[in-house]
Design an enzyme around this catalytic site. Structure first.
Site, mmCIF file in Angstrom:
data_model
loop_
_atom_site.group_PDB
_atom_site.id
_atom_site.type_symbol
_atom_site.label_atom_id
_atom_site.label_comp_id
_atom_site.label_asym_id
_atom_site.label_seq_id
_atom_site.Cartn_x
_atom_site.Cartn_y
_atom_site.Cartn_z
ATOM 1 N N ASP A 35 0.853 -1.196 0.000
ATOM 2 C CA ASP A 35 0.000 0.000 0.000
ATOM 3 C C ASP A 35 0.884 1.240 0.000
ATOM 4 O OD1 ASP A 35 -3.262 0.256 0.939
ATOM 5 O OD2 ASP A 35 -2.064 2.096 0.912
ATOM 6 N N ASN A 65 -6.133 -4.596 -6.012
ATOM 7 C CA ASN A 65 -7.276 -3.955 -5.343
ATOM 8 C C ASN A 65 -7.102 -2.455 -5.124
ATOM 9 O OD1 ASN A 65 -9.512 -3.812 -3.099
ATOM 10 N ND2 ASN A 65 -7.607 -3.218 -2.076
ATOM 11 N N TYR A 94 -13.293 7.485 -13.044
ATOM 12 C CA TYR A 94 -13.440 6.209 -12.336
ATOM 13 C C TYR A 94 -14.188 5.192 -13.208
ATOM 14 C CZ TYR A 94 -14.508 3.030 -8.441
ATOM 15 O OH TYR A 94 -14.607 1.940 -7.612
ATOM 16 N N LYS A 135 -12.548 1.649 -14.496
ATOM 17 C CA LYS A 135 -13.030 0.326 -14.072
ATOM 18 C C LYS A 135 -13.536 -0.494 -15.268
ATOM 19 C CE LYS A 135 -12.007 0.601 -9.713
ATOM 20 N NZ LYS A 135 -10.954 -0.267 -9.147
ATOM 21 N N THR A 193 -16.573 1.319 3.235
ATOM 22 C CA THR A 193 -15.128 1.451 3.470
ATOM 23 C C THR A 193 -14.810 2.938 3.598
ATOM 24 O OG1 THR A 193 -14.560 1.753 1.143
ATOM 25 C CG2 THR A 193 -14.698 -0.533 1.926
HETATM 26 P P1 NAI Z 1 -10.088 2.277 0.502
HETATM 27 O O1 NAI Z 1 -9.829 3.708 0.163
HETATM 28 O O2 NAI Z 1 -10.626 1.911 1.835
HETATM 29 O O3 NAI Z 1 -8.763 1.425 0.242
HETATM 30 C C1 NAI Z 1 -7.977 1.619 -0.908
HETATM 31 C C2 NAI Z 1 -6.525 1.416 -0.548
HETATM 32 O O4 NAI Z 1 -5.735 1.630 -1.727
HETATM 33 C C3 NAI Z 1 -6.019 2.420 0.513
HETATM 34 O O5 NAI Z 1 -5.379 1.741 1.561
HETATM 35 C C4 NAI Z 1 -5.069 3.300 -0.264
HETATM 36 O O6 NAI Z 1 -4.000 3.805 0.518
HETATM 37 C C5 NAI Z 1 -4.579 2.342 -1.342
HETATM 38 N N1 NAI Z 1 -3.996 3.044 -2.479
HETATM 39 C C6 NAI Z 1 -4.487 4.148 -3.113
HETATM 40 N N2 NAI Z 1 -3.631 4.543 -4.071
HETATM 41 C C7 NAI Z 1 -2.582 3.685 -4.049
HETATM 42 C C8 NAI Z 1 -1.375 3.576 -4.786
HETATM 43 N N3 NAI Z 1 -1.071 4.443 -5.761
HETATM 44 N N4 NAI Z 1 -0.532 2.561 -4.501
HETATM 45 C C9 NAI Z 1 -0.817 1.684 -3.517
HETATM 46 N N5 NAI Z 1 -1.932 1.733 -2.760
HETATM 47 C C10 NAI Z 1 -2.811 2.729 -3.031
HETATM 48 O O7 NAI Z 1 -11.055 1.746 -0.650
HETATM 49 P P2 NAI Z 1 -11.928 0.426 -0.842
HETATM 50 O O8 NAI Z 1 -13.330 0.858 -0.841
HETATM 51 O O9 NAI Z 1 -11.484 -0.654 0.042
HETATM 52 O O10 NAI Z 1 -11.582 0.089 -2.372
HETATM 53 C C11 NAI Z 1 -10.794 -1.001 -2.776
HETATM 54 C C12 NAI Z 1 -11.053 -1.235 -4.245
HETATM 55 O O11 NAI Z 1 -12.435 -1.559 -4.438
HETATM 56 C C13 NAI Z 1 -10.772 -0.024 -5.141
HETATM 57 O O12 NAI Z 1 -10.179 -0.455 -6.355
HETATM 58 C C14 NAI Z 1 -12.148 0.533 -5.386
HETATM 59 O O13 NAI Z 1 -12.217 1.281 -6.568
HETATM 60 C C15 NAI Z 1 -12.971 -0.733 -5.460
HETATM 61 N N6 NAI Z 1 -14.394 -0.548 -5.246
HETATM 62 C C16 NAI Z 1 -14.857 -0.046 -4.054
HETATM 63 C C17 NAI Z 1 -16.210 0.155 -3.871
HETATM 64 C C18 NAI Z 1 -16.775 0.721 -2.605
HETATM 65 O O14 NAI Z 1 -17.973 1.042 -2.581
HETATM 66 N N7 NAI Z 1 -15.998 0.860 -1.534
HETATM 67 C C19 NAI Z 1 -17.182 -0.187 -4.948
HETATM 68 C C20 NAI Z 1 -16.574 -0.732 -6.136
HETATM 69 C C21 NAI Z 1 -15.230 -0.887 -6.270
#
Ligand code: NAI
Length: 250
Positions: free
Chosen positions: A37, A89, A152, A156, A187
């Site tokens: 991360d 992810n 976004y 995706k 989240t």
């Molecule tokens: P979150 O924001 O809680 O976690 C995302 C993580 O990715 C964070 O720990 C962040 O530091 C890390 N991150 C961001 N940019 C980065 C980089 N350049 N290099 C390494 N790490 C990086 O988000 P969440 O909700 O857990 O999302 C996870 C995945 O699920 C994402 O791809 C998001 O687009 C996708 N998603 C989430 C949804 C939701 O409603 N939460 C719905 C659909 C998809």
């Protein structure tokens, strides 16, 4: 309890939300896990929570950067002796229309959400010498689109179709590639979206059009779907887009 016994896994974006829940589930299911991360302290915190103790290590890395992706894969091979599972992810979102989105912000969303998948696969596939499973994170919005999130939605949709291309290219090497496509999941990212839109969380979470079940999903509910795709129970599943959204696409 041991769906991933003997396997080595990488989880990007493992410091938070869906990534953290999946890294912890993978460890409980017998995998040794590299938690990568850009938030190094958050990745360390996830690794420290993993049970059994010592089953996970943290790497601070920006997955939009080639050298960082190479280092994540090298950590798996050097620390745990191989690589079998990759969960791409890490992701970011900008809640604006085209009119309000800076070119730099467009590029950043594409770099973190799309280029990262290309880069991680580029370095991970050669390390999967015994075959493997890659799970990429799309979104319901990668399939149906959505408002106020043009970069976004584009990113995706790209992930969903890249998944099919990767699945075809690497099937003969015994590597399966699928996407998991969550609907709204509770989240830090989703709560930040409500803030970006200036909406109260309770009203946002209760959006009936997107959420027939009357609630957002939990990170653990997405993690269970990722575990299925990662493990041998999905041995004939590749190139698929698994939707986990409580009926939001129905
Ligand atoms: P979150 O924001 O809680 O976690 C995302 C993580 O990715 C964070 O720990 C962040 O530091 C890390 N991150 C961001 N940019 C980065 C980089 N350049 N290099 C390494 N790490 C990086 O988000 P969440 O909700 O857990 O999302 C996870 C995945 O699920 C994402 O791809 C998001 O687009 C996708 N998603 C989430 C949804 C939701 O409603 N939460 C719905 C659909 C998809």
């Amino acid at each position: 309890m041991n769906t991933l016994a003997g396997k080595v896994a990488i989880v990007t974006g493992g410091a938070s939300g869906i990534g953290r829940a999946t890294a912890l589930l993978f460890a409980r299911e017998g995998a040794r896990v590299v938690v990568a991360d850009i938030d190094g302290a958050g990745a360390e915190a996830t690794a420290a929570q993993a049970v059994p103790e010592g089953s996970a290590v943290a790497v601070r890395a920006d997955v939009s950067r080639p050298e960082d992706c190479r280092r994540i894969v090298a950590t798996a091979v050097d620390t745990f002796g191989g690589l079998h599972v990759l969960f791409n992810n890490a992701g970011i979102i900008r809640r604006t229309t085209a009119l309000d989105l800076d070119v730099e912000e467009w590029d950043r969303v594409m770099a973190v959400n799309v280029r990262s998948v290309f880069l991680m696969c580029k370095y991970a596939v050669p390390a999967m010498t015994e075959g493997g499973s890659i799970v990429n994170t799309g979104s319901g919005w990668g399939l149906k689109g959505g408002g106020n999130a043009i970069s976004y939605c584009a990113s995706k949709a790209a992930v969903v179709n890249m998944t099919r291309a990767l699945a075809i290219d690497h099937a003969r090497a015994g590597i399966r590639v699928n996407s998991v496509n969550p609907g709204d999941t509770d989240t830090p990212m989703l709560r930040d979206e409500a803030r970006q839109l200036g909406e109260d969380w309770a009203a946002f979470a209760d959006d009936a059009a997107d959420r027939p079940m009357g609630r957002a999903g939990t990170p653990d509910e997405i993690a269970q779907a990722v575990l299925f795709l990662a493990g041998d129970a999905a041995s004939y599943v590749t190139g698929s887009a698994l939707v986990v959204d409580g009926g939001g696409l129905a």
